[in-house]
Design a protein around this motif. Structure first.
Motif, PDB file in Angstrom:
ATOM      1  N   VAL A 134      82.503  42.225  54.901  1.00 34.38           N
ATOM      2  CA  VAL A 134      81.381  42.760  55.833  1.00 34.38           C
ATOM      3  C   VAL A 134      80.300  41.667  55.999  1.00 34.38           C
ATOM      4  CG1 VAL A 134      79.487  44.661  56.162  1.00 34.38           C
ATOM      5  CG2 VAL A 134      82.103  45.239  55.386  1.00 34.38           C
ATOM      6  N   THR A 135      79.999  41.181  54.910  1.00 37.06           N
ATOM      7  CA  THR A 135      78.805  39.937  54.739  1.00 37.06           C
ATOM      8  C   THR A 135      79.201  38.932  55.855  1.00 37.06           C
ATOM      9  OG1 THR A 135      78.215  40.548  52.724  1.00 37.06           O
ATOM     10  CG2 THR A 135      77.619  38.581  53.633  1.00 37.06           C
ATOM     11  N   LEU A 136      80.671  38.334  55.346  1.00 40.96           N
ATOM     12  CA  LEU A 136      81.229  37.403  56.283  1.00 40.96           C
ATOM     13  C   LEU A 136      81.391  37.773  57.705  1.00 40.96           C
ATOM     14  CD1 LEU A 136      82.438  34.555  56.531  1.00 40.96           C
ATOM     15  CD2 LEU A 136      84.835  35.559  56.114  1.00 40.96           C
ATOM     16  N   ALA A 137      81.630  39.018  58.039  1.00 39.22           N
ATOM     17  CA  ALA A 137      81.753  39.390  59.484  1.00 39.22           C
ATOM     18  C   ALA A 137      80.257  39.365  60.249  1.00 39.22           C
ATOM     19  CB  ALA A 137      81.958  40.863  59.635  1.00 39.22           C
ATOM     20  N   ALA A 138      79.147  39.519  59.681  1.00 45.00           N
ATOM     21  CA  ALA A 138      78.062  39.487  60.212  1.00 45.00           C
ATOM     22  C   ALA A 138      77.683  38.107  60.484  1.00 45.00           C
ATOM     23  CB  ALA A 138      76.920  40.137  59.141  1.00 45.00           C
ATOM     24  N   GLU A 139      77.923  37.130  59.434  1.00 43.63           N
ATOM     25  CA  GLU A 139      77.523  35.695  59.841  1.00 43.63           C
ATOM     26  C   GLU A 139      78.523  35.152  60.987  1.00 43.63           C
ATOM     27  OE1 GLU A 139      77.987  33.047  56.209  1.00 43.63           O
ATOM     28  OE2 GLU A 139      77.982  34.909  55.307  1.00 43.63           O
ATOM     29  N   VAL A 140      79.956  35.506  61.010  1.00 44.55           N
ATOM     30  CA  VAL A 140      80.657  35.186  61.942  1.00 44.55           C
ATOM     31  C   VAL A 140      80.468  35.717  63.455  1.00 44.55           C
ATOM     32  CG1 VAL A 140      82.942  35.117  62.869  1.00 44.55           C
ATOM     33  CG2 VAL A 140      82.519  34.844  60.247  1.00 44.55           C
ATOM     34  N   GLN A 141      79.965  36.912  63.389  1.00 46.43           N
ATOM     35  CA  GLN A 141      79.546  37.306  64.770  1.00 46.43           C
ATOM     36  C   GLN A 141      78.428  36.793  65.199  1.00 46.43           C
ATOM     37  OE1 GLN A 141      79.304  41.724  64.855  1.00 46.43           O
ATOM     38  NE2 GLN A 141      77.965  41.873  66.821  1.00 46.43           N
ATOM     39  N   ALA A 142      77.437  36.445  64.602  1.00 49.34           N
ATOM     40  CA  ALA A 142      76.108  35.592  65.060  1.00 49.34           C
ATOM     41  C   ALA A 142      76.678  34.395  65.606  1.00 49.34           C
ATOM     42  CB  ALA A 142      75.248  35.515  63.999  1.00 49.34           C
ATOM     43  N   ILE A 143      77.507  33.604  65.055  1.00 53.41           N
ATOM     44  CA  ILE A 143      78.030  32.384  65.353  1.00 53.41           C
ATOM     45  C   ILE A 143      78.932  32.289  66.817  1.00 53.41           C
ATOM     46  CG2 ILE A 143      79.688  30.517  65.063  1.00 53.41           C
ATOM     47  CD1 ILE A 143      79.169  30.963  61.841  1.00 53.41           C
ATOM     48  N   LEU A 144      79.813  33.459  66.843  1.00 51.46           N
ATOM     49  CA  LEU A 144      80.633  33.586  67.919  1.00 51.46           C
ATOM     50  C   LEU A 144      79.487  33.979  69.000  1.00 51.46           C
ATOM     51  CD1 LEU A 144      83.488  35.536  66.289  1.00 51.46           C
ATOM     52  CD2 LEU A 144      83.378  33.168  66.974  1.00 51.46           C
ATOM     53  N   GLU A 145      78.659  34.922  68.794  1.00 49.21           N
ATOM     54  CA  GLU A 145      77.805  35.408  69.997  1.00 49.21           C
ATOM     55  C   GLU A 145      77.098  34.036  70.537  1.00 49.21           C
ATOM     56  OE1 GLU A 145      75.939  38.752  68.200  1.00 49.21           O
ATOM     57  OE2 GLU A 145      77.408  40.018  68.870  1.00 49.21           O
ATOM     58  N   LYS A 146      76.677  33.195  69.546  1.00 51.13           N
ATOM     59  CA  LYS A 146      75.801  32.149  70.010  1.00 51.13           C
ATOM     60  C   LYS A 146      76.889  31.245  70.896  1.00 51.13           C
ATOM     61  CE  LYS A 146      73.383  30.119  66.701  1.00 51.13           C
ATOM     62  NZ  LYS A 146      72.899  29.314  65.275  1.00 51.13           N
ATOM     63  N   HIS A 147      77.922  31.320  70.928  1.00 50.05           N
ATOM     64  CA  HIS A 147      78.852  30.584  71.789  1.00 50.05           C
ATOM     65  C   HIS A 147      79.368  31.320  72.729  1.00 50.05           C
ATOM     66  CE1 HIS A 147      79.367  27.786  68.230  1.00 50.05           C
ATOM     67  NE2 HIS A 147      79.966  27.216  69.107  1.00 50.05           N
ATOM     68  N   GLY A 148      78.579  32.485  73.282  1.00 52.47           N
ATOM     69  CA  GLY A 148      78.677  33.233  74.400  1.00 52.47           C
ATOM     70  C   GLY A 148      79.718  34.281  74.320  1.00 52.47           C
ATOM     71  N   LEU A 149      80.587  34.437  73.127  1.00 51.20           N
ATOM     72  CA  LEU A 149      81.493  35.520  73.074  1.00 51.20           C
ATOM     73  C   LEU A 149      80.833  36.804  72.733  1.00 51.20           C
ATOM     74  CD1 LEU A 149      83.786  33.515  70.746  1.00 51.20           C
ATOM     75  CD2 LEU A 149      83.838  33.868  73.290  1.00 51.20           C
ATOM     76  N   VAL A 150      81.607  37.985  73.209  1.00 54.00           N
ATOM     77  CA  VAL A 150      81.164  39.473  73.037  1.00 54.00           C
ATOM     78  C   VAL A 150      82.188  40.234  72.178  1.00 54.00           C
ATOM     79  CG1 VAL A 150      80.654  41.225  74.537  1.00 54.00           C
ATOM     80  CG2 VAL A 150      80.252  39.180  75.431  1.00 54.00           C
ATOM     81  N   ARG A 151      81.635  40.867  71.105  1.00 61.65           N
ATOM     82  CA  ARG A 151      82.273  41.604  70.306  1.00 61.65           C
ATOM     83  C   ARG A 151      82.712  42.929  71.022  1.00 61.65           C
ATOM     84  NH1 ARG A 151      81.122  44.026  64.075  1.00 61.65           N
ATOM     85  NH2 ARG A 151      83.214  45.044  63.998  1.00 61.65           N
ATOM     86  N   LEU A 152      83.979  43.470  70.824  1.00 53.10           N
ATOM     87  CA  LEU A 152      84.324  44.775  71.265  1.00 53.10           C
ATOM     88  C   LEU A 152      84.504  45.544  70.001  1.00 53.10           C
ATOM     89  CD1 LEU A 152      86.463  44.066  74.332  1.00 53.10           C
ATOM     90  CD2 LEU A 152      84.065  44.548  74.448  1.00 53.10           C
ATOM     91  N   PHE A 153      84.475  46.932  70.295  1.00 50.91           N
ATOM     92  CA  PHE A 153      84.738  47.819  69.057  1.00 50.91           C
ATOM     93  C   PHE A 153      85.732  48.744  69.591  1.00 50.91           C
ATOM     94  CE2 PHE A 153      80.489  46.191  68.805  1.00 50.91           C
ATOM     95  CZ  PHE A 153      80.205  46.018  67.322  1.00 50.91           C
TER      96      PHE A 153
END
Length: 186
Positions: A134-153
């Motif tokens: 869960v902690t890693l996911a929060a870090e990774v999501q921020a990095i991916l979003e910085k590259h213009g990617l969008v998380r889907l649920f």
């Protein structure tokens, strides 16, 4: 979330995004972009990775299966076999046809003579159980979003497809929008 025309494009292995690199429909450009993104994830988070770039060795995968973990206690598998590497990790499915990604949790085991792993399926979406993941996911999501990617649920992708729509995959029987976006054709 997906329109009928987008679903048709996805099943035909065509991009649904007007953004680069996806709009190019050039698999090398898309993979190169994701290689840069995955390197940024590893560098910023300190995570190690095992990434499936080659469509699981056959057929076609509409996604890149990027798995990130740390060789720490929070990533240890519940039942260790003690025969090599064996960890829980963050599964990030990176769409080859759009700027979308999803998260899952999965285990990998490997040793000198082989290994085993999960096959991603919709039931795994958003199921992050280990606190370290869960902690890693929060870090990774921020990095991916910085590259213009969008998380889907899961809620974004759980709508059933019309019964006449066939997704070329062996990973599902009743197709949802998840299956249109993330499929593996062997």
């Amino acid at each position: 979330m997906l329109t009928p025309s987008q679903i048709d494009l996805l099943i035909a292995q065509r991009s649904i995004s007007g953004r680069q690199p996806w709009a190019s429909n050039d698999s090398q450009k898309i993979d190169d972009f994701y290689r840069t993104v995955c390197a940024a994830v590893a560098q910023s988070s300190g995570a190690l990775s095992r990434i499936e770039w080659s469509h699981y060795g056959s057929g076609y995968a509409s996604f890149i299966d990027a798995w990130f973990y740390k060789p720490e206690a929070g990533f240890k598998v519940d039942e260790a076999l003690g025969k090599g590497g064996e960890y829980k990790g963050l599964v990030v499915l990176l769409s080859r046809l759009s700027p979308y990604f999803v998260f899952m949790e999965g285990e990998k085991r490997w040793h000198a003579k082989g290994g085993s792993s999960y096959l991603p399926e919709s039931a795994m979406l958003d199921r992050l159980l280990a606190p370290a993941i869960v902690t890693l996911a929060a870090e990774v999501q921020a990095i991916l979003e910085k590259h213009g990617l969008v998380r889907l649920f899961k809620a974004d992708l759980s709508t059933a497809l019309a019964p006449e729509i066939e997704v070329p995959t062996i990973l599902a029987d009743q197709f949802t929008e998840y299956d249109a976006l993330y499929y593996w054709e062997d």
